[in-house]
Design a protein around this motif. Structure first.
Motif, mmCIF file in Angstrom:
data_model
loop_
_atom_site.group_PDB
_atom_site.id
_atom_site.type_symbol
_atom_site.label_atom_id
_atom_site.label_comp_id
_atom_site.label_asym_id
_atom_site.label_seq_id
_atom_site.Cartn_x
_atom_site.Cartn_y
_atom_site.Cartn_z
ATOM 1 N N LYS A 126 0.826 -1.210 0.000
ATOM 2 C CA LYS A 126 0.000 0.000 0.000
ATOM 3 C C LYS A 126 0.862 1.263 0.000
ATOM 4 N N VAL A 127 1.853 1.311 0.890
ATOM 5 C CA VAL A 127 2.703 2.502 0.982
ATOM 6 C C VAL A 127 3.521 2.681 -0.290
ATOM 7 N N LEU A 128 4.077 1.587 -0.813
ATOM 8 C CA LEU A 128 4.878 1.699 -2.034
ATOM 9 C C LEU A 128 4.026 2.164 -3.207
ATOM 10 N N LEU A 129 2.818 1.632 -3.312
ATOM 11 C CA LEU A 129 1.926 2.051 -4.405
ATOM 12 C C LEU A 129 1.550 3.526 -4.259
ATOM 13 N N GLU A 130 1.332 3.979 -3.026
ATOM 14 C CA GLU A 130 1.039 5.397 -2.797
ATOM 15 C C GLU A 130 2.181 6.269 -3.287
ATOM 16 N N ARG A 131 3.405 5.856 -2.995
ATOM 17 C CA ARG A 131 4.563 6.642 -3.413
ATOM 18 C C ARG A 131 4.727 6.626 -4.932
ATOM 19 N N ILE A 132 4.461 5.500 -5.553
ATOM 20 C CA ILE A 132 4.529 5.436 -7.016
ATOM 21 C C ILE A 132 3.486 6.362 -7.628
ATOM 22 N N PHE A 133 2.288 6.348 -7.075
ATOM 23 C CA PHE A 133 1.238 7.227 -7.585
ATOM 24 C C PHE A 133 1.612 8.691 -7.382
ATOM 25 N N TRP A 134 2.176 8.996 -6.218
ATOM 26 C CA TRP A 134 2.585 10.358 -5.907
ATOM 27 C C TRP A 134 3.641 10.836 -6.900
ATOM 28 N N VAL A 135 4.618 9.963 -7.163
ATOM 29 C CA VAL A 135 5.673 10.295 -8.119
ATOM 30 C C VAL A 135 5.094 10.534 -9.508
ATOM 31 N N ALA A 136 4.109 9.724 -9.881
ATOM 32 C CA ALA A 136 3.531 9.813 -11.228
ATOM 33 C C ALA A 136 2.804 11.135 -11.451
ATOM 34 N N ARG A 137 2.233 11.696 -10.396
ATOM 35 C CA ARG A 137 1.435 12.907 -10.592
ATOM 36 C C ARG A 137 2.115 14.184 -10.094
#
Length: 200
Positions: A126-137
């Motif tokens: 969950k945390v890693l996916l949040e960071r990936i999403f954050w980086v993407a946007r």
């Protein structure tokens, strides 16, 4: 901005090419499984910085996830190399560093190396996916100067710290003087001062 992903959030990572770097085999396996679970089809693994550098020279990546603590050359040195010598196709890509040490000094080192974000171990999907999403946007500018290459280290656009002169061309002086030209004409000011008409 909340750290939590909204239920409606969708990220399609099927076409993303991701490099995962970790010198510890079991940790590399876990990290790779987590990233693959996000739908990544093109996942490349590296067990040393030298292996990762070889891959960066031959392939174009969309994301790099790297451990920090490694012998000889660590993840911080790898990111510093990437930002300056990784080639035009890879030196600007998002980088997430994973570390078991979250001391303030370590966080500053990760930031100053040019990483986009840091994730503390033990990682959760969950945390890693949040960071990936954050980086993407995120829309932070990419800064290049003699002492630093990487995403803007300021998360908020509030100018230089109080009491310091800005070092960037677009930084305003710490003390802003009187306006040199009026912001509004006399007619515009008069219109603002008139009582509003209220209809009942």
């Amino acid at each position: 901005m909340s750290d939590a992903l909204l239920p409606s959030t969708r990220i399609n990572l099927e076409r993303a090419t991701v490099l995962v770097l970790d010198d510890n085999g079991p940790s590399l396996d876990i990290l790779s499984q987590v990233v693959s679970g996000f739908g990544v089809k093109q996942l490349l693994r590296a067990e040393s910085v030298a292996d990762a550098q070889s891959l960066v020279r031959t392939k174009t990546f969309d994301l790099i996830i790297s451990d920090v603590q490694m012998p000889t050359t660590d993840g911080i040195e790898f990111i510093q190399w990437l930002r300056r010598e990784g080639g035009e196709t890879n030196r600007y890509i998002p980088v997430i560093l994973v570390t078991g040490h979250t001391r303030t000094s370590q966080i500053f080192k990760v930031r100053d190396a040019g990483a986009n974000f840091m994730v503390a171990k033990p990682i959760t999907p969950k945390v890693l996916l949040e960071r990936i999403f954050w980086v993407a946007r995120e829309d932070r500018a990419f800064i290049e100067c003699d002492t630093y290459v990487g995403p803007d280290r300021r998360f908020k656009h509030e100018g230089p710290p109080p009491g310091t002169d800005g070092r960037r061309k677009d930084d305003l002086p710490p003390e802003v003087g009187e306006a040199q030209t009026p912001n509004m004409s006399d007619d515009e000011i008069a219109n603002l001062m008139r009582p509003a008409k209220v209809q009942i």
